[in-house]
Design a protein around this motif. Structure first.
Motif, PDB file in Angstrom:
ATOM      1  N   SER A   1     -25.554  88.531 -32.584  1.00 35.42           N
ATOM      2  CA  SER A   1     -24.765  87.329 -32.339  1.00 35.42           C
ATOM      3  C   SER A   1     -25.044  86.237 -33.363  1.00 35.42           C
ATOM      4  O   SER A   1     -26.066  86.220 -34.054  1.00 35.42           O
ATOM      5  CB  SER A   1     -25.058  86.792 -30.942  1.00 35.42           C
ATOM      6  N   SER A   2     -24.118  85.272 -33.406  1.00 32.92           N
ATOM      7  CA  SER A   2     -24.318  84.085 -34.252  1.00 32.92           C
ATOM      8  C   SER A   2     -25.501  83.269 -33.754  1.00 32.92           C
ATOM      9  O   SER A   2     -26.222  82.650 -34.547  1.00 32.92           O
ATOM     10  CB  SER A   2     -23.053  83.227 -34.252  1.00 32.92           C
ATOM     11  N   ASP A   3     -25.705  83.264 -32.435  1.00 35.14           N
ATOM     12  CA  ASP A   3     -26.837  82.529 -31.880  1.00 35.14           C
ATOM     13  C   ASP A   3     -28.169  83.079 -32.375  1.00 35.14           C
ATOM     14  O   ASP A   3     -29.123  82.314 -32.585  1.00 35.14           O
ATOM     15  CB  ASP A   3     -26.804  82.570 -30.345  1.00 35.14           C
ATOM     16  N   ALA A   4     -28.269  84.375 -32.545  1.00 40.55           N
ATOM     17  CA  ALA A   4     -29.510  84.953 -33.062  1.00 40.55           C
ATOM     18  C   ALA A   4     -29.779  84.474 -34.483  1.00 40.55           C
ATOM     19  O   ALA A   4     -30.924  84.153 -34.849  1.00 40.55           O
ATOM     20  CB  ALA A   4     -29.452  86.475 -33.012  1.00 40.55           C
ATOM     21  N   GLN A   5     -28.716  84.402 -35.277  1.00 39.93           N
ATOM     22  CA  GLN A   5     -28.861  83.886 -36.639  1.00 39.93           C
ATOM     23  C   GLN A   5     -29.254  82.408 -36.614  1.00 39.93           C
ATOM     24  O   GLN A   5     -30.103  81.950 -37.388  1.00 39.93           O
ATOM     25  CB  GLN A   5     -27.543  84.058 -37.401  1.00 39.93           C
ATOM     26  N   GLU A   6     -28.652  81.664 -35.696  1.00 37.37           N
ATOM     27  CA  GLU A   6     -28.958  80.245 -35.571  1.00 37.37           C
ATOM     28  C   GLU A   6     -30.403  80.034 -35.128  1.00 37.37           C
ATOM     29  O   GLU A   6     -31.096  79.133 -35.615  1.00 37.37           O
ATOM     30  CB  GLU A   6     -27.997  79.589 -34.576  1.00 37.37           C
ATOM     31  N   GLY A   7     -30.879  80.867 -34.217  1.00 44.37           N
ATOM     32  CA  GLY A   7     -32.255  80.751 -33.755  1.00 44.37           C
ATOM     33  C   GLY A   7     -33.253  80.966 -34.882  1.00 44.37           C
ATOM     34  O   GLY A   7     -34.249  80.234 -34.995  1.00 44.37           O
ATOM     35  N   ALA A   8     -32.980  81.965 -35.710  1.00 43.73           N
ATOM     36  CA  ALA A   8     -33.855  82.236 -36.841  1.00 43.73           C
ATOM     37  C   ALA A   8     -33.814  81.100 -37.850  1.00 43.73           C
ATOM     38  O   ALA A   8     -34.846  80.679 -38.393  1.00 43.73           O
ATOM     39  CB  ALA A   8     -33.452  83.554 -37.500  1.00 43.73           C
ATOM     40  N   ALA A   9     -32.606  80.573 -38.101  1.00 40.07           N
ATOM     41  CA  ALA A   9     -32.463  79.476 -39.064  1.00 40.07           C
ATOM     42  C   ALA A   9     -33.166  78.220 -38.555  1.00 40.07           C
ATOM     43  O   ALA A   9     -33.852  77.519 -39.313  1.00 40.07           O
ATOM     44  CB  ALA A   9     -30.983  79.193 -39.309  1.00 40.07           C
ATOM     45  N   ALA A  10     -33.023  77.939 -37.268  1.00 37.96           N
ATOM     46  CA  ALA A  10     -33.655  76.750 -36.697  1.00 37.96           C
ATOM     47  C   ALA A  10     -35.173  76.843 -36.759  1.00 37.96           C
ATOM     48  O   ALA A  10     -35.866  75.852 -37.028  1.00 37.96           O
ATOM     49  CB  ALA A  10     -33.199  76.562 -35.257  1.00 37.96           C
ATOM     50  N   PHE A  11     -35.686  78.032 -36.524  1.00 38.13           N
ATOM     51  CA  PHE A  11     -37.134  78.242 -36.614  1.00 38.13           C
ATOM     52  C   PHE A  11     -37.623  77.987 -38.042  1.00 38.13           C
ATOM     53  O   PHE A  11     -38.625  77.294 -38.256  1.00 38.13           O
ATOM     54  CB  PHE A  11     -37.481  79.661 -36.177  1.00 38.13           C
TER      55      PHE A  11
ATOM     56  N   GLU B   1     -36.204  76.247 -40.344  1.00 38.84           N
ATOM     57  CA  GLU B   1     -35.971  74.868 -40.780  1.00 38.84           C
ATOM     58  C   GLU B   1     -36.674  73.841 -39.896  1.00 38.84           C
ATOM     59  O   GLU B   1     -36.525  72.634 -40.101  1.00 38.84           O
ATOM     60  CB  GLU B   1     -34.457  74.602 -40.799  1.00 38.84           C
ATOM     61  N   LYS B   2     -37.425  74.346 -38.919  1.00 36.48           N
ATOM     62  CA  LYS B   2     -38.207  73.492 -38.010  1.00 36.48           C
ATOM     63  C   LYS B   2     -37.349  72.422 -37.332  1.00 36.48           C
ATOM     64  O   LYS B   2     -37.646  71.228 -37.351  1.00 36.48           O
ATOM     65  CB  LYS B   2     -39.372  72.841 -38.772  1.00 36.48           C
ATOM     66  N   ARG B   3     -36.257  72.885 -36.740  1.00 39.86           N
ATOM     67  CA  ARG B   3     -35.348  71.990 -36.014  1.00 39.86           C
ATOM     68  C   ARG B   3     -34.921  72.658 -34.713  1.00 39.86           C
ATOM     69  O   ARG B   3     -35.154  73.854 -34.496  1.00 39.86           O
ATOM     70  CB  ARG B   3     -34.116  71.676 -36.856  1.00 39.86           C
ATOM     71  N   ALA B   4     -34.308  71.879 -33.844  1.00 37.21           N
ATOM     72  CA  ALA B   4     -33.778  72.428 -32.605  1.00 37.21           C
ATOM     73  C   ALA B   4     -32.521  73.251 -32.891  1.00 37.21           C
ATOM     74  O   ALA B   4     -31.694  72.837 -33.722  1.00 37.21           O
ATOM     75  CB  ALA B   4     -33.459  71.317 -31.618  1.00 37.21           C
ATOM     76  N   PRO B   5     -32.348  74.409 -32.258  1.00 34.50           N
ATOM     77  CA  PRO B   5     -31.158  75.216 -32.521  1.00 34.50           C
ATOM     78  C   PRO B   5     -29.910  74.596 -31.905  1.00 34.50           C
ATOM     79  O   PRO B   5     -29.974  73.849 -30.928  1.00 34.50           O
ATOM     80  CB  PRO B   5     -31.492  76.545 -31.838  1.00 34.50           C
TER      81      PRO B   5
END
Length: 261
Positions: free
Chosen positions: A240-250, A252-256
């Motif tokens: 999912s796109s959410d899985a990609q977003e979760g990895a990116a947020a981690f 980039e040290k930000r909230a997803p």
């Protein structure tokens, strides 16, 4: 977040982070559930399961009392039973929602009220809350799922003791048996349940629903099929796109920023 049809006996309130509170609002009947209320609960759960903005449901009772279960006065007067055609007794015990649901218990959750709480995924209770299946004291059996769910939640002998004695069970007893997630001061159950719901609601919605689905459904899977059947549920989440977003947020040290896609 979309709204749904409600009746006076069921209050629906939206909170932050996709949390929706359902309140059984029949305090004059100790929040016993009649057919109209059961059908309203079922319709509302249908709507919330279909609402991508709803992340967690909290179920509670009005004015410091969770629920006495079936409305016996309505049953005696007309033979009415609070059984919804789709979700069964009380509008949820045969088919709880796909969305995680938390019971916030003040006062008594006895008989069908206990069975409603057992249909929820998590339970938060006030320290003076009381649970139990007193049906045997009246020559009846708990037929709303209590006898089916209790043995899978606590040890066999404790489930037998609760079912065969019909005695009132304290929040402390239930907590020590593993039936309750949080025991809090009287009057604080809803607040504690909302805090827990918001913690869940901050997570990826696809991952949360899939995790619940695996836990619920895997109880009926054979050892030979568990990983294959799990994969059919979790693989779409992994892609999912959410899985990609979760990895990116981690990284980039930000909230997803979840989209549910």
């Amino acid at each position: 977040m979309s709204t749904t049809e409600t009746v006076e006996s069921l209050l629906v309130e939206e909170h932050e982070k996709g949390v929706v509170v359902l309140t059984i609002n029949r305090p004059s009947a100790r929040n016993a559930v009649d057919l109209i209320t059961a059908q309203a609960i079922s319709r509302t759960l249908d709507a919330l399961d279909d609402d991508p903005d709803c992340r967690v449901i909290v179920l509670t009772g009005a004015q410091g009392f969770f629920s006495a279960g079936m409305d016996l006065k309505a049953f005696r007067a007309t033979g009415e039973r609070p059984i919804d055609a789709k979700r069964g007794p009380f509008g949820l015990v045969h088919m709880p929602p796909e969305t995680p649901i938390i019971a916030a218990v003040e006062g008594a959750a006895v008989g069908g009220g206990f069975e409603i709480a057992l249909s929820c995924d998590l339970v938060v209770a006030a320290e003076d809350a009381v649970f139990g299946l007193p049906e045997v004291k009246r020559g009846l059996t708990a037929a709303g799922g209590g006898l089916l769910r209790l043995p899978s939640r606590i040890p066999y002998h404790l489930a037998m003791e609760a079912a065969l004695t019909g005695r009132a069970l304290s929040a402390l007893w239930c907590s020590e048996a593993g039936l309750i997630n949080r025991v809090v001061e009287s009057g604080q159950a809803l607040g504690a349940a909302l805090a827990l719901a918001q913690e869940i609601g901050a997570n990826g919605p696809l991952a949360v629903k899939a995790s619940k689905k695996v836990i619920v459904e895997s109880a009926n899977w054979t050892a030979a099929e568990v990983f294959d059947r799990q994969e059919t549920i979790v693989d779409p989440v992994r892609r999912s796109s959410d899985a990609q977003e979760g990895a990116a947020a981690f990284a980039e040290k930000r909230a997803p920023n979840w989209t549910g896609r």
